[in-house]
Design an enzyme around this catalytic site. Structure first.
Site, short mmCIF file in Angstrom:
data_model
loop_
_atom_site.label_atom_id
_atom_site.label_comp_id
_atom_site.label_asym_id
_atom_site.label_seq_id
_atom_site.Cartn_x
_atom_site.Cartn_y
_atom_site.Cartn_z
N PRO A 20 -6.80 -5.42 -0.13
CA PRO A 20 -5.89 -5.36 1.10
C PRO A 20 -4.81 -6.25 0.35
O PRO A 20 -4.91 -7.56 -0.09
CB PRO A 20 -6.59 -5.96 2.24
CG PRO A 20 -7.99 -6.03 1.80
CD PRO A 20 -8.28 -5.77 0.45
N GLU A 21 -3.43 -5.57 0.58
CA GLU A 21 -2.24 -6.26 0.45
C GLU A 21 -1.48 -6.87 1.40
O GLU A 21 -2.17 -6.78 2.61
CB GLU A 21 -1.43 -5.55 -0.62
CG GLU A 21 -2.26 -4.84 -1.87
CD GLU A 21 -1.41 -3.93 -2.66
OE1 GLU A 21 -0.10 -4.15 -2.49
OE2 GLU A 21 -1.76 -3.18 -3.12
#
Ligand SMILES: [Zn+2]
Length: 293
Positions: A20-21
């Site tokens: 997840p960014e």
């Protein structure tokens, strides 16, 4: 059959590079904030103790009785603030999920930490199949000084153009590696680095020191555009990402280069290429993103 197995193996390798960014973590924070704010912690269950970093510093049991006063993001991390000046730092790493579930739904074997509340009949669960994620409780006043946060660069969506140019002044290195470097800018990972460079028309191998002011401004605009659009579409689900209620993102349908190797560029029709750069899979259009230096 053999080809399918090879393809599947490659896909696995690719998925393993995904975490997840900024847009995914921001999506979780925005989704959970209105539901968690003001809830009082009734119970703490730690089902897999190794996910807690530095457990002796602030025992998690001390969260009982405190209210959640805020939920925020820093880079790829979620910060849960509690009354009495305590903060829980959560890093989802590759497969971590923070889910606001019904208490009646039994937690699965990948659920490692559960916060129970007085109301509603829901609880906050940290779930992580690969177990690379972690949580860490600290005094809120010390959060910025922790090793997880103190080394992070600025938030890309909080920088104005002048501050962005200042941030890159005098730097060297390939654009792909630069965007992935959390000490330069916090929150950008493999998917969005590729999408940003495509949007900016810049080759991932180009050295940042060779970019003039105009191209740097183009890069700045591309960072804002791609990240903001990805937040609007609630992040990218390649495999594991879910928002706080277990729903997938939608931005995977809008990716221009990431995961599209061999497919036609949406602008010019050339085949999207995949190369290895900074130890990561890198996707780009050889025509729209010509190497200049
Ligand atoms: Zn193209």
């Amino acid at each position: 059959m053999k080809l399918r197995i090879i393809k599947e193996t490659l896909r696995q390798i690719k998925y393993n590079e995904v975490m997840p960014e900024l847009p995914e973590v921001e999506t979780i924070v925005r989704c959970l904030r209105p539901h968690l704010s003001g809830l009082q912690v009734r119970s703490v269950r730690l089902l897999f103790p190794p996910i807690v970093r530095d457990p002796g510093r602030f025992p998690l049991k001390k969260l009982i009785g405190r209210w959640i006063s805020g939920l925020r993001r820093r880079g790829k991390m979620i910060l849960l603030d509690f009354s009495g000046g305590v903060t829980l730092i959560v890093h989802l790493k590759m497969t971590g999920q923070l889910l606001f579930c019904r208490q009646s739904k039994p937690p699965d074997k990948h659920t490692h930490f559960i916060l129970g509340f007085s109301r509603p009949q829901r609880e906050l669960r940290f779930r992580d199949v690969r177990k690379f994620g972690f949580i860490r409780a600290v005094r809120t006043a010390e959060a910025e000084r922790t090793r997880e946060i103190s080394l992070l660069g600025p938030e890309p969506l909080e920088l104005n153009r002048t501050a962005f140019l200042e941030c890159l002044r005098g730097r060297r290195g390939r654009l792909k590696g630069l965007l992935l470097n959390q000490r330069v800018l916090a929150g950008i990972g493999n998917i969005y680095a590729d999408e940003i460079l495509y949007e900016a028309g810049l080759h991932p191998r180009t050295d940042v020191s060779h970019l003039g002011r105009l191209r740097l401004e183009t890069l700045y605009a591309a960072i804002s555009k791609v990240l903001e659009e990805a937040i609007v579409f609630k992040g990218t689900t390649v495999r594991d990402f879910r928002d706080g209620f277990g729903l997938e993102g939608l931005f995977q349908n809008r990716l221009c280069v990431y995961g599209r190797d061999g497919e036609a560029c949406l602008r010019c029709g050339s085949r999207i290429k995949r190369i290895r750069l900074s130890g990561r899979s890198t996707h780009f259009c050889p025509r729209c993103q010509r190497r200049r230096v």
